[in-house]
Design a protein around this motif. Structure first.
Motif, PDB file in Angstrom:
ATOM      1  N   LEU A 274     -28.646 -79.408  97.185  1.00 40.81           N
ATOM      2  CA  LEU A 274     -28.618 -80.630  96.380  1.00 40.81           C
ATOM      3  C   LEU A 274     -29.460 -80.467  95.118  1.00 40.81           C
ATOM      4  O   LEU A 274     -29.091 -80.954  94.049  1.00 40.81           O
ATOM      5  CB  LEU A 274     -29.124 -81.805  97.217  1.00 40.81           C
ATOM      6  N   ALA A 275     -30.579 -79.755  95.219  1.00 35.70           N
ATOM      7  CA  ALA A 275     -31.401 -79.486  94.040  1.00 35.70           C
ATOM      8  C   ALA A 275     -30.617 -78.657  93.020  1.00 35.70           C
ATOM      9  O   ALA A 275     -30.646 -78.939  91.815  1.00 35.70           O
ATOM     10  CB  ALA A 275     -32.686 -78.772  94.440  1.00 35.70           C
ATOM     11  N   ASN A 276     -29.910 -77.639  93.490  1.00 39.50           N
ATOM     12  CA  ASN A 276     -29.089 -76.821  92.599  1.00 39.50           C
ATOM     13  C   ASN A 276     -28.035 -77.677  91.894  1.00 39.50           C
ATOM     14  O   ASN A 276     -27.766 -77.517  90.697  1.00 39.50           O
ATOM     15  CB  ASN A 276     -28.396 -75.708  93.389  1.00 39.50           C
ATOM     16  N   GLN A 277     -27.431 -78.591  92.652  1.00 42.72           N
ATOM     17  CA  GLN A 277     -26.391 -79.447  92.096  1.00 42.72           C
ATOM     18  C   GLN A 277     -26.951 -80.366  91.011  1.00 42.72           C
ATOM     19  O   GLN A 277     -26.369 -80.509  89.929  1.00 42.72           O
ATOM     20  CB  GLN A 277     -25.762 -80.255  93.234  1.00 42.72           C
ATOM     21  N   ARG A 296     -37.501 -76.345  90.940  1.00 47.32           N
ATOM     22  CA  ARG A 296     -38.541 -75.795  91.817  1.00 47.32           C
ATOM     23  C   ARG A 296     -38.118 -76.055  93.254  1.00 47.32           C
ATOM     24  O   ARG A 296     -38.116 -77.199  93.722  1.00 47.32           O
ATOM     25  CB  ARG A 296     -39.888 -76.475  91.558  1.00 47.32           C
ATOM     26  N   VAL A 297     -37.717 -74.988  93.921  1.00 47.16           N
ATOM     27  CA  VAL A 297     -37.309 -75.090  95.323  1.00 47.16           C
ATOM     28  C   VAL A 297     -38.044 -74.033  96.131  1.00 47.16           C
ATOM     29  O   VAL A 297     -38.692 -73.142  95.578  1.00 47.16           O
ATOM     30  CB  VAL A 297     -35.782 -74.921  95.483  1.00 47.16           C
ATOM     31  N   GLY A 298     -37.915 -74.141  97.440  1.00 39.59           N
ATOM     32  CA  GLY A 298     -38.634 -73.208  98.304  1.00 39.59           C
ATOM     33  C   GLY A 298     -38.131 -71.782  98.194  1.00 39.59           C
ATOM     34  O   GLY A 298     -38.906 -70.843  98.085  1.00 39.59           O
ATOM     35  N   SER A 299     -36.809 -71.605  98.185  1.00 36.73           N
ATOM     36  CA  SER A 299     -36.246 -70.253  98.221  1.00 36.73           C
ATOM     37  C   SER A 299     -36.203 -69.644  96.829  1.00 36.73           C
ATOM     38  O   SER A 299     -35.166 -69.548  96.196  1.00 36.73           O
ATOM     39  CB  SER A 299     -34.826 -70.287  98.819  1.00 36.73           C
ATOM     40  N   GLU A 300     -37.363 -69.229  96.329  1.00 30.61           N
ATOM     41  CA  GLU A 300     -37.391 -68.659  94.992  1.00 30.61           C
ATOM     42  C   GLU A 300     -38.246 -67.392  94.916  1.00 30.61           C
ATOM     43  O   GLU A 300     -38.491 -66.872  93.849  1.00 30.61           O
ATOM     44  CB  GLU A 300     -37.921 -69.698  93.996  1.00 30.61           C
ATOM     45  N   ARG A 301     -38.707 -66.900  96.056  1.00 31.41           N
ATOM     46  CA  ARG A 301     -39.553 -65.705  96.050  1.00 31.41           C
ATOM     47  C   ARG A 301     -38.740 -64.418  96.147  1.00 31.41           C
ATOM     48  O   ARG A 301     -39.214 -63.350  95.772  1.00 31.41           O
ATOM     49  CB  ARG A 301     -40.558 -65.772  97.206  1.00 31.41           C
ATOM     50  N   ILE A 302     -37.525 -64.518  96.699  1.00 30.12           N
ATOM     51  CA  ILE A 302     -36.664 -63.343  96.817  1.00 30.12           C
ATOM     52  C   ILE A 302     -35.806 -63.262  95.564  1.00 30.12           C
ATOM     53  O   ILE A 302     -35.105 -64.201  95.220  1.00 30.12           O
ATOM     54  CB  ILE A 302     -35.763 -63.442  98.066  1.00 30.12           C
ATOM     55  N   ALA A 308     -32.234 -65.723  88.838  1.00 35.30           N
ATOM     56  CA  ALA A 308     -32.627 -65.257  87.509  1.00 35.30           C
ATOM     57  C   ALA A 308     -32.057 -66.141  86.402  1.00 35.30           C
ATOM     58  O   ALA A 308     -32.587 -66.205  85.314  1.00 35.30           O
ATOM     59  CB  ALA A 308     -32.158 -63.814  87.315  1.00 35.30           C
ATOM     60  N   SER A 309     -30.932 -66.834  86.673  1.00 37.63           N
ATOM     61  CA  SER A 309     -30.276 -67.635  85.631  1.00 37.63           C
ATOM     62  C   SER A 309     -30.778 -69.071  85.588  1.00 37.63           C
ATOM     63  O   SER A 309     -30.344 -69.840  84.748  1.00 37.63           O
ATOM     64  CB  SER A 309     -28.761 -67.643  85.871  1.00 37.63           C
ATOM     65  N   MET A 310     -31.693 -69.447  86.477  1.00 38.84           N
ATOM     66  CA  MET A 310     -32.152 -70.833  86.544  1.00 38.84           C
ATOM     67  C   MET A 310     -33.569 -70.939  86.002  1.00 38.84           C
ATOM     68  O   MET A 310     -34.432 -70.132  86.313  1.00 38.84           O
ATOM     69  CB  MET A 310     -32.089 -71.342  87.989  1.00 38.84           C
ATOM     70  N   LYS A 311     -33.793 -71.956  85.189  1.00 38.43           N
ATOM     71  CA  LYS A 311     -35.097 -72.163  84.560  1.00 38.43           C
ATOM     72  C   LYS A 311     -36.062 -72.754  85.586  1.00 38.43           C
ATOM     73  O   LYS A 311     -35.797 -73.778  86.190  1.00 38.43           O
ATOM     74  CB  LYS A 311     -34.937 -73.112  83.365  1.00 38.43           C
ATOM     75  N   ARG A 312     -37.221 -72.096  85.766  1.00 36.74           N
ATOM     76  CA  ARG A 312     -38.169 -72.522  86.793  1.00 36.74           C
ATOM     77  C   ARG A 312     -39.535 -72.902  86.227  1.00 36.74           C
ATOM     78  O   ARG A 312     -40.437 -73.244  86.983  1.00 36.74           O
ATOM     79  CB  ARG A 312     -38.347 -71.399  87.826  1.00 36.74           C
TER      80      ARG A 312
END
Length: 825
Positions: A274-277, A296-302, A308-312
């Motif tokens: 839902l965050a991605n959406q 900013r979501v949990g699954s961002e360490r891998i 790489a294409s999403m602004k964090r």
């Protein structure tokens, strides 16, 4: 008192039923035999049966009975010759009779009941309601299905409503679905609330232009929100069913606050999908205003291509995040990086009642209220049991809109398990063949209880369908979302756990299962999911279909069956849940809040914002004794150990487990695999194994029954060589511990988790890891599950590294750091 006589003519005799005061049970059952005389037909023999015994009476007693009666009746449809003789006999005694419609089934049971407008059609004739019920319940009992009492009542209600027992009985084997019978209820659309004009709103010119390009009017709930101070900074709890426009309420406040320089928008959701959406929607919609969006979501360490294409970064105007993703910033003492916050939106706020995640949402809301005291808070939900109470607890004005934007029909179909696919195939085909007045074809969401079922069902349907669940990669989920929104994908099959909050514009929702895993859906879950049916911008109506298997249970022999659960959900109302949790969770939140303040009084203020009750002083004392924080007067400060626990979402017990493992120089890979197992793994060739062994092999590898079946007796010899070798390699690598409870001691899961980490350390991405597992052991997993597990491994390895450094265990710290970098990629 009245006395009636009912005569029912048979071929050789006439049944006589004396009826006292219109009662259904006669005083006795008589048998009359006539004989021809010179004067015409006359009584010859009259036998009275009572309590199973028969006694002949003088014919004169029968004539006397006729003279005493208030009304003589003849049942229509009897033997014509005997009826004519009986009428002639009455005429000889200067008597007459009424021909009446009596229930034939009652007469066979020596009872009496009129047929009337309430009578039931059955086998080309009519029967009374009592006989209809008896025939219905006898058929249900003889069907070899243990229907619940609630479902039996449902069948009875349908029979009484339709006055047709044959149609009702057809529901037992619904090869031809009758929507008039399966329809449980209809919920009309509501248009009585006035809709405000967007052009009249006091909005920034560019923002208003974007809104007007889509619509000239606000939806009803949006009008209510604006009327109640949305654009004047009023905190609000907005409760309204799906597709009524809640998200735009949040945008109206958040975007306008950005443009008025009041601060950025924090938009929090429970799910990564839902965050991605939301990230994609906001980026596309508002970039023309110069507004930047980050995630900013949990699954961002891998490291992944999608990531790489999403602004964090945190220098954006809109920060979309999961609850935990945003809380990570607060827990690590970086609240200042959020800058000035104008609006905080908590989507799906009912998650605060969740037994596992509720305490963290409760905590992050309270911490945001502290660090962004001047911000406007908007809470959104389709399902809140006691919204007035919840609004008061959240210090927000309640905006409640109880009506749907489009009409919806809810259907209940009772069916055997093997009929579900056939029924769903028909429903989805019919739905996709329709086109709404808005020009959109009908599309369907099917909810099921497991990820494996998502794929099984989508592959079995004779129409294009895709599985959608958390085990898929974000790229795979995105592909499904785009195809569905464009109307190119007729069906999405998903799990209850994921899609309740994801925006799929479906016209039809089918519940293939009423469970989430092996637990029945809650009322809140059910309402969330059925709310996905029918969108005002796309559809003219919504359809909800519940497929329920009578007598089906998911766990054990106790509890309700699926048919009973179906009716409870369709009839039920949400139950309010008091928000509370244990000391371990409360101490975790105290540590997290101590990361944003050094004042005991301020910390108490933060926890006064929470819905759960806290004994802050007692919990602080306990944390101080265990070296998580220091206290001095009003001042508090996290220790190094406490900062690590807070920033890594560690409960006190998990923090101790890591510390104790570090102190005994345990290898980091062992520590993190003990903290969390990866057990979402399946037999790739379960169907082949089941066929070879003639058993139903559970698909999950670490399910006890699976291990019993495969590694018992001569079962391995029945498998083909390749498959046998793969499974023997699996057993050799993971099932060789010497524990007394092996293979149910947890060692197998721990060793397997180590294997996942080791393969990742060799450079394989999640998809590559799955392929290697399939090649080595004939088992498989979902890449999204692997990614999620590895993300947690990274966080836990970082915690091991930091705790090891804090306790001067340099070698363990170095090993944890090196392994973490390999897992991050």
């Amino acid at each position: 008192m009245t006395l009636w006589i009912l005569a029912s003519a048979e071929r050789s005799k006439i049944i006589i039923l004396p009826i006292r005061d219109k009662k259904k049970k006669p005083l006795f059952v008589g048998e009359l035999i006539l004989r021809d005389t010179d004067a015409g037909p006359r009584p010859h023999k009259f036998k009275v049966k009572d309590n199973g015994k028969g006694e002949f009476k003088p014919p004169s007693e029968f004539v006397e009975l006729l003279r005493k009666t208030d009304r003589i009746m003849i049942a229509r449809g009897g033997d014509e010759g005997q009826t004519a003789s009986f009428v002639e006999m009455l005429q000889g005694f200067q008597m007459s009779a009424d021909v009446v419609n009596a229930c034939r089934f009652c007469l066979l049971k020596n009872r009496f009941n009129f047929l009337n407008r309430r009578s039931i059609r059955y086998h080309r004739e009519k029967v009374c309601e009592d006989c209809g019920r008896e025939e219905l319940f006898n058929t249900l009992k003889s069907s070899h299905v243990n229907y619940s009492d609630e479902i039996c009542e449902r069948f009875e209600d349908i029979m009484l409503k339709t006055k047709d027992l044959d149609r009702t009985m057809a529901m037992i084997s619904p090869d031809d679905i009758d929507p008039d019978l399966t329809r449980f209820d209809s919920i009309a659309a509501n248009t009585s609330v006035p809709k405000g004009l967007i052009k009249d709103l006091p909005l920034h010119k560019g923002f208003k232009k974007i809104l007007l390009a889509k619509s000239e009017t606000l939806l009803p709930v949006q009008s209510l929100s604006v009327e109640n101070g949305l654009l004047k900074g009023q905190n609000q709890l907005v409760t309204s069913v799906t597709a009524t426009g809640k998200t735009l309420i949040a945008e109206l406040a958040g975007i306008e606050n950005i443009l008025r320089k009041k601060g950025r928008l924090i938009y929090l959701v429970p799910l990564v999908a839902l965050a991605n959406q939301k990230y994609d929607q906001f980026t596309k919609r508002y970039s023309s205003l110069g507004i930047k969006t980050s995630i900013r979501v949990g699954s961002e360490r891998i490291k992944t291509k999608k990531g790489a294409s999403m602004k964090r970064t945190l220098d954006s105007d809109i920060i979309v995040g999961t609850y935990e993703g945003l809380d990570q910033i607060l827990r690590t003492g970086n609240a200042d990086l959020l800058g000035q916050i104008g609006t905080v939106v908590i989507d799906e706020v009912h998650t605060i009642e969740d037994s596992e995640r509720g305490h963290r949402l409760d905590g992050v809301i309270a911490r945001l209220k502290y660090v962004a005291a001047g911000a406007q808070f908007i809470y959104l939900s389709a399902t809140v049991a006691k919204p007035q109470l919840r609004a008061k607890q959240l210090n927000a004005k309640l905006i409640e809109y109880e009506y749907r934007p489009v009409p919806i029909e809810r259907h209940l179909i009772l069916c055997p398990e093997h009929s579900k696919t056939k029924i769903m195939a028909r429903l989805v085909r019919e739905e996709f063949s329709t086109t709404s007045s808005k020009g959109h074809k009908g599309q369907t969401i099917i909810f099921t209880n497991s990820r494996r079922n998502c794929h099984r069902i989508s592959e079995a349907l004779p129409i294009s369908a895709s599985a959608y669940h958390a085990g898929l990669t974000s790229q795979e989920r995105k592909k499904v979302e785009v195809a569905f929104v464009k109307g190119k994908l007729p069906v999405v099959v998903t799990t209850a756990a994921l899609a309740a909050g994801v925006d799929f514009p479906a016209s039809q929702v089918i519940f293939e299962s009423l469970a989430m895993g092996i637990e029945w859906l809650t009322m809140q879950d059910f309402l969330q999911m059925l709310g996905r049916a029918g969108r005002p911008d796309y559809h003219d109506r919504g359809e909800v279909v519940v497929l329920a298997v009578p007598n089906k249970k998911y766990s054990g022999d106790k509890g309700d069956t699926e048919d009973a659960v179906a009716l409870k959900l369709l009839k039920g109302e949400m139950q309010h849940t008091k928000v509370d949790y244990g000391d371990d969770e409360k101490m975790e939140e105290i540590l997290a809040s101590a990361a944003v303040t050094s004042s005991r009084n301020d910390l108490k203020m933060i926890h006064s914002y929470m819905l759960a009750d806290y004994n802050v002083d007692m919990l602080l004392d306990k944390l101080a004794r265990n070296k998580f924080l220091h206290k001095k007067g009003d001042l508090i400060a996290l220790t190094r150990f406490g900062k690590i626990a807070s920033g890594h979402f560690l409960s006190v017990s998990r923090a101790f487990l890591i510390r104790d493992s570090v102190l005994i120089d345990q290898e980091p890979i062992v520590t993190v695999s003990n903290l969390e197992f990866f057990d979402a793994v399946y037999y790739k060739y379960a169907a082949r194994v089941s066929a070879a062994l003639n058993v139903n092999l559970p698909s999950r590898v670490f399910q006890g029954a699976s291990l019993d079946i495969l590694f018992e007796g001569e079962n391995m010899d029945k498998l083909d060589v390749t498959l046998r070798d793969q499974l023997l390699d699996f057993a050799g690598d993971f099932l060789t511990c010497s524990c007394r409870d092996s293979p149910y001691c947890g060692c197998a899961e721990r060793k397997f988790s180590e294997k996942i980490i080791s393969i990742r350390a060799e450079g394989y991405d999640p998809e590559g890891i799955v392929r290697k597992l399939e090649h080595l052991y004939g088992i498989t997993a979902y890449p999204g599950d692997v990614l999620g597990y590895l993300d947690n491994v990274v966080r836990n390895l970082e915690a091991v590294e930091l705790i090891a450094s804090a306790y001067s265990k340099r070698e363990i710290a170095y090993k944890a750091r090196d392994l973490r970098k390999l897992v991050e990629g």
